[in-house]
Enzyme design. Structure first.
Site, mmCIF file in Angstrom:
data_model
loop_
_atom_site.group_PDB
_atom_site.id
_atom_site.type_symbol
_atom_site.label_atom_id
_atom_site.label_comp_id
_atom_site.label_asym_id
_atom_site.label_seq_id
_atom_site.Cartn_x
_atom_site.Cartn_y
_atom_site.Cartn_z
ATOM 1 C CG PHE A 182 17.704 13.357 19.944
ATOM 2 C CD1 PHE A 182 19.036 13.003 19.876
ATOM 3 C CD2 PHE A 182 17.220 14.321 19.055
ATOM 4 C CE1 PHE A 182 19.882 13.609 18.946
ATOM 5 C CE2 PHE A 182 18.042 14.920 18.128
ATOM 6 C CZ PHE A 182 19.384 14.564 18.067
ATOM 7 C CE LYS A 183 12.259 4.633 24.009
ATOM 8 N NZ LYS A 183 12.224 3.178 23.784
ATOM 9 C CB ILE A 184 15.830 11.337 26.576
ATOM 10 C CG1 ILE A 184 16.277 12.238 25.418
ATOM 11 C CG2 ILE A 184 16.737 11.493 27.783
ATOM 12 C CD1 ILE A 184 17.654 11.934 24.876
#
Length: 309
Positions: free
Chosen positions: A170-172
């Site tokens: 997950f790239k937030i």
């Protein structure tokens, strides 16, 4: 093709720019030099065909050309993430299968969206990622970015991680990223294989403190990001904080003044590539902005400014 790196993937995974010649055509020799520089500068892996790669100005044929050229040239030295975002579940799945077959370590995908108003409700987003997860055998990184304009709650992301086999990273990039990372790790537990920082590392220290294990930044100075992350993961947080303070003016200048052009300008200045051309309708940086970027960078002596000299 098998990467020497093993999961879980951690560390600095910058976005590689797409290199064009002065006429705006693909420069594959420059692309290969760009990748070699990024590896030499300490990247644990790279991401290609992302928004910071100007993926939105490439034809489908050009996307395939760049992907195959990069994966062949990297030849397993480091893991390569291929962005395969598309509104269509079928097209995204097909792109992802092709990336996997060519040797990609992971794909990165935004939720389906188009323009300012075309959005898909949560059940449709779930089915989109289910189709994608069923289509491949490598991990998927969900890119949670403001550009998609699609709210993705912590509970929803954690649910997909628990129910869909390949949803693992997950790239937030949204505001209050550290809080979201912290919540995602708490809700998703062991299924959250890779909670990652994004947005050129402008929130990197807060995100590391929240539990981020990777950072997807611009491609201009992976050596600088390593100076922050390496001591942090070695338990030397004070050293990491000092390094963050040292590099933050450049990170901020990239984030607020230059955007995706920063790494190309630095690479051209250091002789990595011959041209920092961006495709129309994107415009070159103002000369004063370009000079300001290089001035700040020179105070830090990044590898990019001496790699090609």
């Amino acid at each position: 093709m098998t990467s020497i790196a093993k999961r879980p993937y951690r560390g600095v995974f910058p976005v590689a720019p797409t290199i064009f010649d002065a006429n705006g055509n693909l420069d594959l020799d420059g692309q290969r030099r760009c990748v070699d520089f990024m590896i030499d500068a300490g990247s644990h892996g790279i991401c290609i065909l992302a928004n910071f790669s100007e993926q939105f100005v490439l034809t489908d044929a050009e996307r395939e050309t760049v992907m195959h050229a990069v994966l062949k040239h990297v030849a397993g030295r480091i893991p390569v993430i291929v962005t395969t975002t598309h509104f269509s579940s079928a097209v995204c799945a097909a792109r992802s299968r092709e990336a996997e077959a060519a040797g990609a370590a992971m794909v990165m995908v935004m939720p389906p969206y188009h323009g300012a108003t075309f959005r898909v409700p949560e059940p449709g987003i779930y089915e989109f990622y289910r189709v994608l997860s069923d289509a491949i055998n490598i991990p998927i990184m969900i890119q949670d970015a403001p550009v998609a304009g699609t709210p993705l709650s912590v509970d929803f992301l954690a649910r997909m991680a628990k129910e869909l086999a390949n949803i693992r990273y997950f790239k937030i990039e949204v505001p209050m990223a550290a809080n979201k990372l912290r919540g995602l790790i708490e809700k998703g537990g062991a299924e959250i294989e890779g909670p990652w920082d994004g947005e050129e590392a402008i929130t990197l220290m807060a995100d590391l403190d929240a539990g981020a294990t990777g950072a997807m930044t611009g491609g201009g100075y992976p050596d600088g990001i390593r100076q922050i992350m390496d001591p942090f993961f070695a338990g030397r947080r004070d050293e990491a904080v000092r390094a963050y303070a040292r590099w933050l003016p450049l990170i901020n200048y990239e984030n607020r003044q230059c955007g995706l052009q920063a790494c190309k300008v630095l690479m051209r200045e250091g002789g990595v590539i011959k041209s920092d051309t961006v495709r129309h309708p994107l415009q070159p940086l103002h000369p004063a902005t370009r000079a300001g970027l290089i001035e700040i960078a020179r105070t830090l002596d990044p590898v990019v400014l001496r790699w090609g000299r």
